[in-house]
Design a protein around this motif. Structure first.
Motif, PDB file in Angstrom:
ATOM      1  N   PRO A 344      37.626  52.371  43.256  1.00 45.68           N
ATOM      2  CA  PRO A 344      38.142  52.470  41.881  1.00 45.68           C
ATOM      3  C   PRO A 344      39.660  52.521  41.771  1.00 45.68           C
ATOM      4  CG  PRO A 344      36.343  54.021  42.250  1.00 45.68           C
ATOM      5  CD  PRO A 344      36.712  53.464  43.582  1.00 45.68           C
ATOM      6  N   GLU A 345      40.364  52.986  42.814  1.00 47.90           N
ATOM      7  CA  GLU A 345      41.818  53.112  42.691  1.00 47.90           C
ATOM      8  C   GLU A 345      42.546  51.782  42.808  1.00 47.90           C
ATOM      9  OE1 GLU A 345      40.912  55.372  46.563  1.00 47.90           O
ATOM     10  OE2 GLU A 345      39.696  54.331  45.070  1.00 47.90           O
ATOM     11  N   ILE A 346      41.847  50.690  43.106  1.00 48.52           N
ATOM     12  CA  ILE A 346      42.492  49.382  43.150  1.00 48.52           C
ATOM     13  C   ILE A 346      42.939  48.996  41.748  1.00 48.52           C
ATOM     14  CG2 ILE A 346      42.111  46.910  43.496  1.00 48.52           C
ATOM     15  CD1 ILE A 346      40.314  47.551  45.824  1.00 48.52           C
ATOM     16  N   ALA A 347      44.235  48.685  41.604  1.00 48.63           N
ATOM     17  CA  ALA A 347      44.756  48.182  40.330  1.00 48.63           C
ATOM     18  C   ALA A 347      44.688  46.665  40.287  1.00 48.63           C
ATOM     19  CB  ALA A 347      46.190  48.661  40.122  1.00 48.63           C
ATOM     20  N   ASP A 348      45.045  46.025  41.403  1.00 50.38           N
ATOM     21  CA  ASP A 348      45.018  44.565  41.480  1.00 50.38           C
ATOM     22  C   ASP A 348      45.120  44.172  42.956  1.00 50.38           C
ATOM     23  OD1 ASP A 348      44.913  41.935  40.660  1.00 50.38           O
ATOM     24  OD2 ASP A 348      46.796  41.970  39.543  1.00 50.38           O
ATOM     25  N   TYR A 349      44.812  42.910  43.243  1.00 50.37           N
ATOM     26  CA  TYR A 349      45.011  42.416  44.601  1.00 50.37           C
ATOM     27  C   TYR A 349      45.289  40.922  44.544  1.00 50.37           C
ATOM     28  CZ  TYR A 349      40.349  40.229  44.967  1.00 50.37           C
ATOM     29  OH  TYR A 349      39.247  39.427  44.791  1.00 50.37           O
ATOM     30  N   HIS A 350      45.855  40.402  45.622  1.00 51.28           N
ATOM     31  CA  HIS A 350      46.225  38.984  45.663  1.00 51.28           C
ATOM     32  C   HIS A 350      46.287  38.537  47.115  1.00 51.28           C
ATOM     33  CE1 HIS A 350      47.999  35.171  44.626  1.00 51.28           C
ATOM     34  NE2 HIS A 350      49.170  35.453  45.144  1.00 51.28           N
ATOM     35  N   MET A 351      45.854  37.293  47.346  1.00 50.43           N
ATOM     36  CA  MET A 351      45.975  36.671  48.660  1.00 50.43           C
ATOM     37  C   MET A 351      46.955  35.508  48.521  1.00 50.43           C
ATOM     38  SD  MET A 351      42.029  36.836  50.069  1.00 50.43           S
ATOM     39  CE  MET A 351      41.257  36.302  48.537  1.00 50.43           C
ATOM     40  N   PRO A 352      48.225  35.701  48.852  1.00 50.18           N
ATOM     41  CA  PRO A 352      49.249  34.687  48.614  1.00 50.18           C
ATOM     42  C   PRO A 352      48.982  33.404  49.414  1.00 50.18           C
ATOM     43  CG  PRO A 352      50.241  36.817  49.103  1.00 50.18           C
ATOM     44  CD  PRO A 352      48.788  36.933  49.429  1.00 50.18           C
ATOM     45  N   PRO A 353      49.406  32.247  48.886  1.00 46.57           N
ATOM     46  CA  PRO A 353      49.211  30.994  49.623  1.00 46.57           C
ATOM     47  C   PRO A 353      49.785  31.019  51.033  1.00 46.57           C
ATOM     48  CG  PRO A 353      49.834  30.521  47.361  1.00 46.57           C
ATOM     49  CD  PRO A 353      49.941  32.014  47.535  1.00 46.57           C
ATOM     50  N   ALA A 354      50.906  31.707  51.242  1.00 53.30           N
ATOM     51  CA  ALA A 354      51.495  31.761  52.583  1.00 53.30           C
ATOM     52  C   ALA A 354      50.564  32.428  53.587  1.00 53.30           C
ATOM     53  CB  ALA A 354      52.834  32.505  52.552  1.00 53.30           C
ATOM     54  N   GLY A 355      49.637  33.237  53.097  1.00 53.21           N
ATOM     55  CA  GLY A 355      48.680  33.888  53.984  1.00 53.21           C
ATOM     56  C   GLY A 355      47.396  33.113  54.163  1.00 53.21           C
ATOM     57  N   VAL A 356      47.322  31.920  53.557  1.00 56.62           N
ATOM     58  CA  VAL A 356      46.140  31.045  53.642  1.00 56.62           C
ATOM     59  C   VAL A 356      44.845  31.866  53.603  1.00 56.62           C
ATOM     60  CG1 VAL A 356      47.315  29.100  54.719  1.00 56.62           C
ATOM     61  CG2 VAL A 356      46.363  30.858  56.188  1.00 56.62           C
ATOM     62  N   ALA A 357      44.728  32.689  52.575  1.00 58.70           N
ATOM     63  CA  ALA A 357      43.547  33.514  52.298  1.00 58.70           C
ATOM     64  C   ALA A 357      43.534  34.766  53.165  1.00 58.70           C
ATOM     65  CB  ALA A 357      42.256  32.719  52.430  1.00 58.70           C
ATOM     66  N   HIS A 358      42.932  34.728  54.335  1.00 55.69           N
ATOM     67  CA  HIS A 358      42.639  35.945  55.082  1.00 55.69           C
ATOM     68  C   HIS A 358      43.836  36.546  55.805  1.00 55.69           C
ATOM     69  CE1 HIS A 358      38.540  33.884  55.153  1.00 55.69           C
ATOM     70  NE2 HIS A 358      38.419  34.906  54.348  1.00 55.69           N
ATOM     71  N   ASN A 359      44.893  35.791  56.004  1.00 64.43           N
ATOM     72  CA  ASN A 359      45.989  36.323  56.813  1.00 64.43           C
ATOM     73  C   ASN A 359      46.795  37.413  56.123  1.00 64.43           C
ATOM     74  OD1 ASN A 359      45.360  34.691  58.957  1.00 64.43           O
ATOM     75  ND2 ASN A 359      46.927  33.156  58.550  1.00 64.43           N
ATOM     76  N   LEU A 360      46.794  37.423  54.790  1.00 63.96           N
ATOM     77  CA  LEU A 360      47.574  38.428  54.069  1.00 63.96           C
ATOM     78  C   LEU A 360      46.881  38.789  52.763  1.00 63.96           C
ATOM     79  CD1 LEU A 360      50.155  40.133  53.649  1.00 63.96           C
ATOM     80  CD2 LEU A 360      51.191  38.109  52.577  1.00 63.96           C
ATOM     81  N   VAL A 361      46.664  40.081  52.558  1.00 63.97           N
ATOM     82  CA  VAL A 361      46.123  40.598  51.301  1.00 63.97           C
ATOM     83  C   VAL A 361      47.083  41.668  50.805  1.00 63.97           C
ATOM     84  CG1 VAL A 361      44.195  41.742  50.164  1.00 63.97           C
ATOM     85  CG2 VAL A 361      43.762  40.176  52.069  1.00 63.97           C
ATOM     86  N   VAL A 362      47.541  41.515  49.567  1.00 64.80           N
ATOM     87  CA  VAL A 362      48.387  42.518  48.922  1.00 64.80           C
ATOM     88  C   VAL A 362      47.541  43.230  47.883  1.00 64.80           C
ATOM     89  CG1 VAL A 362      50.477  42.944  47.596  1.00 64.80           C
ATOM     90  CG2 VAL A 362      50.424  41.064  49.258  1.00 64.80           C
ATOM     91  N   VAL A 363      47.507  44.542  47.939  1.00 62.17           N
ATOM     92  CA  VAL A 363      46.689  45.315  46.996  1.00 62.17           C
ATOM     93  C   VAL A 363      47.551  46.428  46.401  1.00 62.17           C
ATOM     94  CG1 VAL A 363      45.781  46.742  48.886  1.00 62.17           C
ATOM     95  CG2 VAL A 363      44.606  46.710  46.690  1.00 62.17           C
ATOM     96  N   SER A 364      47.511  46.564  45.077  1.00 62.02           N
ATOM     97  CA  SER A 364      48.207  47.669  44.407  1.00 62.02           C
ATOM     98  C   SER A 364      47.181  48.731  44.029  1.00 62.02           C
ATOM     99  CB  SER A 364      48.954  47.175  43.170  1.00 62.02           C
ATOM    100  OG  SER A 364      48.072  46.608  42.220  1.00 62.02           O
ATOM    101  N   ILE A 365      47.599  49.998  44.116  1.00 60.97           N
ATOM    102  CA  ILE A 365      46.653  51.094  43.898  1.00 60.97           C
ATOM    103  C   ILE A 365      47.246  52.156  42.975  1.00 60.97           C
ATOM    104  CG2 ILE A 365      45.608  50.740  46.153  1.00 60.97           C
ATOM    105  CD1 ILE A 365      47.025  53.342  47.071  1.00 60.97           C
ATOM    106  N   LYS A 366      46.344  52.894  42.347  1.00 62.10           N
ATOM    107  CA  LYS A 366      46.710  54.066  41.561  1.00 62.10           C
ATOM    108  C   LYS A 366      46.658  55.263  42.515  1.00 62.10           C
ATOM    109  CE  LYS A 366      44.177  51.780  37.865  1.00 62.10           C
ATOM    110  NZ  LYS A 366      42.930  51.788  37.053  1.00 62.10           N
ATOM    111  N   LYS A 367      47.791  55.585  43.073  1.00 64.16           N
ATOM    112  CA  LYS A 367      47.823  56.574  44.151  1.00 64.16           C
ATOM    113  C   LYS A 367      47.896  57.988  43.599  1.00 64.16           C
ATOM    114  CE  LYS A 367      50.292  57.744  48.404  1.00 64.16           C
ATOM    115  NZ  LYS A 367      51.337  57.317  49.367  1.00 64.16           N
ATOM    116  N   THR A 368      47.019  58.852  44.132  1.00 61.63           N
ATOM    117  CA  THR A 368      46.985  60.248  43.688  1.00 61.63           C
ATOM    118  C   THR A 368      46.995  61.243  44.843  1.00 61.63           C
ATOM    119  OG1 THR A 368      44.561  60.189  43.576  1.00 61.63           O
ATOM    120  CG2 THR A 368      45.768  59.668  41.544  1.00 61.63           C
ATOM    121  N   TYR A 369      46.868  60.781  46.086  1.00 62.98           N
ATOM    122  CA  TYR A 369      46.840  61.720  47.210  1.00 62.98           C
ATOM    123  C   TYR A 369      47.331  61.027  48.476  1.00 62.98           C
ATOM    124  CZ  TYR A 369      42.313  59.384  48.002  1.00 62.98           C
ATOM    125  OH  TYR A 369      41.316  58.459  48.187  1.00 62.98           O
TER     126      TYR A 369
END
Length: 612
Positions: A344-369
Motif C-alpha cells: 500500500p505504501e507505493i505511490a508510483d513506479y516506473h521502468m525507464p526505457p534506459a533500463g529496458v524493463a527489468h534492469n531498472l525500476v524506480v518506485v516512490s513511496i509514502k514513507k513512515t518508518y
C-alpha cells in the motif's frame, strides 16, 4: 473505442495523420528496420510498406510507437486512465477489513473474467495453406539487424493449452523462420509455454501451438502483459476486459486451439518435445544487445490461415527508446493498483526505457518508518515478473518517477554509498548477458528516501549526518581539460549532481577496478558519489546512453562496489580472465551500407525530412 481488427485501427491512425504509406519497393532485409527505427525514436507516425520485395503482402510497423497511439489502441484518453479503470474496480483500503479486501479482489477477478466468444466463421480462415502449400518465405517476415540469424516474427501471439488442465496461454515469444515450414520457438525457462511443453513431454505427446499475427491491438498488448496468476484470467480475458466485450475466437483448422478470429495470419502446428532442439539466434533483442545463439524447440507448421488480403504487422526491438517502451508503460499503469493493493505504501513506479524493463525500476513511496524502502523493494522482487528486476531505486513520494534526471539527482542527495545501498541475489532475465549465471545474478537496492535518525546511525561520518547528504548545487564539476588521464579512458565527463561518467577501452582483466581506485583517490573525485564506467562505444555526455550501457553490463554483486566515498559501477565488458565464461555480445548497430541507402532514398520514400 473497440477495433474489430488491426486494419480498422490503421484506418483511424491514417485519418489522424498517424500512419503514412510507402509505395516504392522496400526490402524486408534490414531496410524496413532502419526506416522504422528512425521514425519511432523521433516520435514519428506508423508506416505501411505497400510494396515489399519478394512478398505479395504489405508490412505495417510502428502502430504502437507512441504513448498516445497505445492509449488510443487500448481505448483510453491517456495511459494513466488504465490505472483509474482498474482502481474503479477495487477499494485499495479493503473496505476497512481483510474480508473487504478479499471481496474486492474477487470483484476484480470476476470483472476481468470475460471468456472469449466462439464463432464458426472467421476472416482469418478465408485462405488456408496446408501441408506442402505452406511456405513461410511468402510472408514478409523481417530480418531486423545485420547479425540476426534469419528473419523473425516480432509480434507473434503464441497460443498453447496446458496438456493437463486445458488452461490457455498466450505469450509474445519471438519466432525465427528456419525454412518453409519450420521455426524456432523462443520459450525461456520461466515462461508458461515452457511449462506446457514439459507437461506434454511427461505425457509423451506433442504440444499443439498456434501463432497468431495481427488482430485487435488490445489483444496484441495483452500478449505482452505480465498477468498475475488469477484463475480464469488469460490474455483473451484481459483483451475482453479492456474492450468491455467478449473476444471472438475460432477453432484452428489443424489444431484444437482457439485463435483470434480477426487476426491477419495464423500459423498452426506443433512442437515435439522428443525432438532435438535447434540452434536459434542470434537476435538483436530489446536490451539493445544481440542475444547469442542457443538451443530452443522447433515449431513445425502444418497450416497457415489468413485473410484474403492480409497485412503483416511487425515491430522492431533494439537500442531504446523503442516501441516496446510504450507497451511496458501501459503495463505499469494497468497493474499499479494491483501493486498498491499488495504494497500500500507505493505511490508510483516506473521502468525507464534506459533500463529496458527489468534492469531498472524506480518506485516512490509514502514513507513512515525506517527501513521501509527495503521492505518495499523486497516486496516488489516477489511480484510476478518483477522478480527479474536488477536495480530498484526507492525515492520519496514527491519525486516524479518518470523524470530520469530528477531520480538520479535524488540518489546523490539521499543515498550514501554503502550505508544506503544493499546487494542481494535472485532470478535474472535469461536475456541478461552479464549475470553471474544463466537466469541468476546480483541485484541492487538503492534507498534514496529521506533518512530517519535510526537509518543514519551513530557511526555515520559528519558528511553523512547532513540532512541532504549531498546537494548537487554544492558540487562544481571539473572541466574536461582539468580531469586526470588514465590508461584506456577514451572520454570522461562530470555532472553537477555528482556523477563521473567514463568511456573505457578495456583491454586487460581488473582494469575497471584499478581505474576506480585511482579515480577515487584523485582530488577531482571530491564530491563525486558515483563513478560510472561504460564501454568504449558510449557517449559520456548522454546520460541515457551511459545508464543503458551500465545497467545492461553489470551483475550488481560483482560489478558495483563502494570505492572510498563513491559507488563504482563497472559497465565495461567482462573478460574470460575475470572468470566470465560466456561470450560477450555486441551492441546492435545497423550496417553503414543500409544507413547510407536509407539516407539516399529518404525523399524517394516520400517521408518528411523532419523524421529523417
Amino acid at each position: 473505442m473497440a477495433f474489430p481488427d488491426l486494419r480498422s485501427f490503421m484506418r483511424l491512425l491514417e485519418d489522424r495523420g498517424e500512419l503514412l504509406r510507402i509505395t516504392v519497393p522496400v526490402s524486408r532485409d534490414l531496410e524496413i528496420t532502419e526506416i522504422a527505427d528512425r521514425m519511432v525514436k523521433k516520435g514519428g507516425p506508423a508506416l505501411l510498406f505497400e510494396n515489399v520485395t519478394g512478398s505479395a503482402y504489405p508490412v505495417a510497423i510502428g502502430l504502437l510507437g507512441t504513448k498516445e497511439r497505445v492509449a488510443l489502441a487500448l481505448g483510453v484518453k491517456d495511459l494513466d486512465d488504465l490505472a483509474a479503470k482498474v482502481r474503479g474496480l477495487i477499494d485499495l483500503s479493503g473496505g476497512g477489513s481483510k474480508l473487504g479486501l478479499l471481496s474486492n479482489v474477487t470483484k476484480l477477478r470476476d470483472a476481468m473474467h470475460l471468456p472469449p466468444r466462439r464463432v464458426t466463421r472467421a476472416p482469418v480462415q478465408e485462405v488456408v495453406w496446408r501441408g506442402d502449400e505452406v511456405d513461410l518465405s511468402r510472408i514478409p517476415v523481417l530480418k531486423c539487424w545485420p547479425l540476426d540469424g534469419g528473419p523473425f516474427v516480432t509480434l507473434p501471439l503464441v497460443i498453447t493449452k496446458d496438456p493437463e488442465t486445458d488452461e490457455r496461454n498466450m505469450g509474445m515469444y519471438r519466432v525465427q523462420v528456419m525454412d518453409r515450414n519450420t521455426t524456432g520457438m523462443h520459450w525461456q525457462r520461466h515462461k508458461t509455454g515452457t511449462r506446457h511443453l514439459e507437461k506434454a513431454k511427461k505425457l509423451g505427446r506433442r504440444l499443439e501451438v498456434a501463432v497468431a499475427i495481427g488482430g485487435d491491438p488490445a489483444l496484441i498488448y495483452a500478449a505482452t502483459a505480465p498477468l498475475p496468476p488469477v484463475p480464469g484470467l488469460d490474455e483473451f480475458a484481459l483483451a475482453g476486459y479492456l474492450r468491455g466485450q467478449r473476444y471472438p475466437v475460432v477453432r484452428g483448422v489443424t489444431v484444437d486451439l482457439d485463435v483470434p478470429a480477426n487476426a491477419e495470419f495464423v500459423l498452426e502446428g506443433y512442437v515435439d518435445p522428443a525432438e532435438d532442439w535447434a540452434v536459434e539466434g542470434p537476435f538483436g533483442d530489446h536490451t539493445g544487445f544481440y542475444t547469442l545463439p542457443d538451443l530452443y524447440p522447433r515449431f513445425h507448421v502444418t497450416a497457415v490461415t489468413m485473410r484474403r488480403e492480409p497485412v503483416y504487422p511487425a515491430t522492431i526491438v533494439g537500442r531504446p527508446p523503442m516501441e516496446d517502451a510504450y507497451l511496458i508503460e501501459a503495463s505499469e499503469r494497468l497493474f499499479l493498483p494491483a501493486a498498491q493493493l499488495i504494497i500500500p505504501e507505493i505511490a508510483d513506479y516506473h521502468m525507464p526505457p534506459a533500463g529496458v524493463a527489468h534492469n531498472l525500476v524506480v518506485v516512490s513511496i509514502k514513507k513512515t518508518y525506517p527501513g521501509q524502502a527495503y521492505k518495499v523493494a523486497n516486496g516488489l522482487f516477489g511480484l510476478g515478473q518483477m522478480m527479474f528486476a536488477k536495480v530498484i531505486v526507492v525515492v520519496d513520494e514527491h519525486v516524479p518517477v518518470t523524470d530520469f534526471e530528477a531520480v538520479w539527482r535524488e540518489v546523490t542527495r539521499r543515498a550514501v554509498p554503502g550505508r544506503d545501498t544493499l546487494v542481494t541475489r535472485g532470478p535474472i532475465d535469461v536475456l541478461d548477458h552479464s549475470s553471474r549465471g544463466w537466469g541468476y545474478g546480483g541485484k541492487l537496492i538503492i534507498d534514496a528516501t529521506t533518512k530517519r535518525p535510526e537509518e543514519v546511525g551513530s557511526a555515520a561520518s559528519s558528511r553523512d549526518e547532513q540532512a541532504g547528504d549531498l546537494a548537487p548545487e554544492t558540487f562544481t564539476p571539473h572541466a574536461g581539460t582539468d580531469l586526470p588521464t588514465f590508461e584506456g579512458v577514451l572520454a570522461q565527463h562530470q555532472t553537477p549532481d555528482g556523477y563521473w561518467l567514463v568511456a573505457l577501452d578495456k583491454t586487460r582483466p581488473g582494469q575497471a577496478r584499478n581505474l576506480a581506485a585511482a579515480f577515487a583517490a584523485h582530488p577531482a573525485a571530491r564530491g563525486i558519489r558515483h563513478l560510472l564506467i561504460a564501454d568504449d562505444l558510449t557517449d559520456v555526455h548522454d546520460l541515457q546512453d551511459v545508464w543503458w550501457t551500465i545497467l545492461n553490463n553489470i551483475d550488481a554483486e560483482r560489478d558495483v562496489w563502494v570505492q572510498g566515498d563513491l559507488l563504482a559501477w563497472d559497465g565495461a565488458r567482462k573478460l574470460p580472465e575475470e572468470g566470465f565464461v560466456r561470450e560477450w555480445p555486441p551492441k546492435i548497430t545497423m550496417s553503414p551500407e543500409i544507413v547510407g541507402r536509407v539516407d539516399a532514398l529518404w525523399h524517394v520514400y516520400g517521408l518528411p525530412e523532419q523524421w529523417r
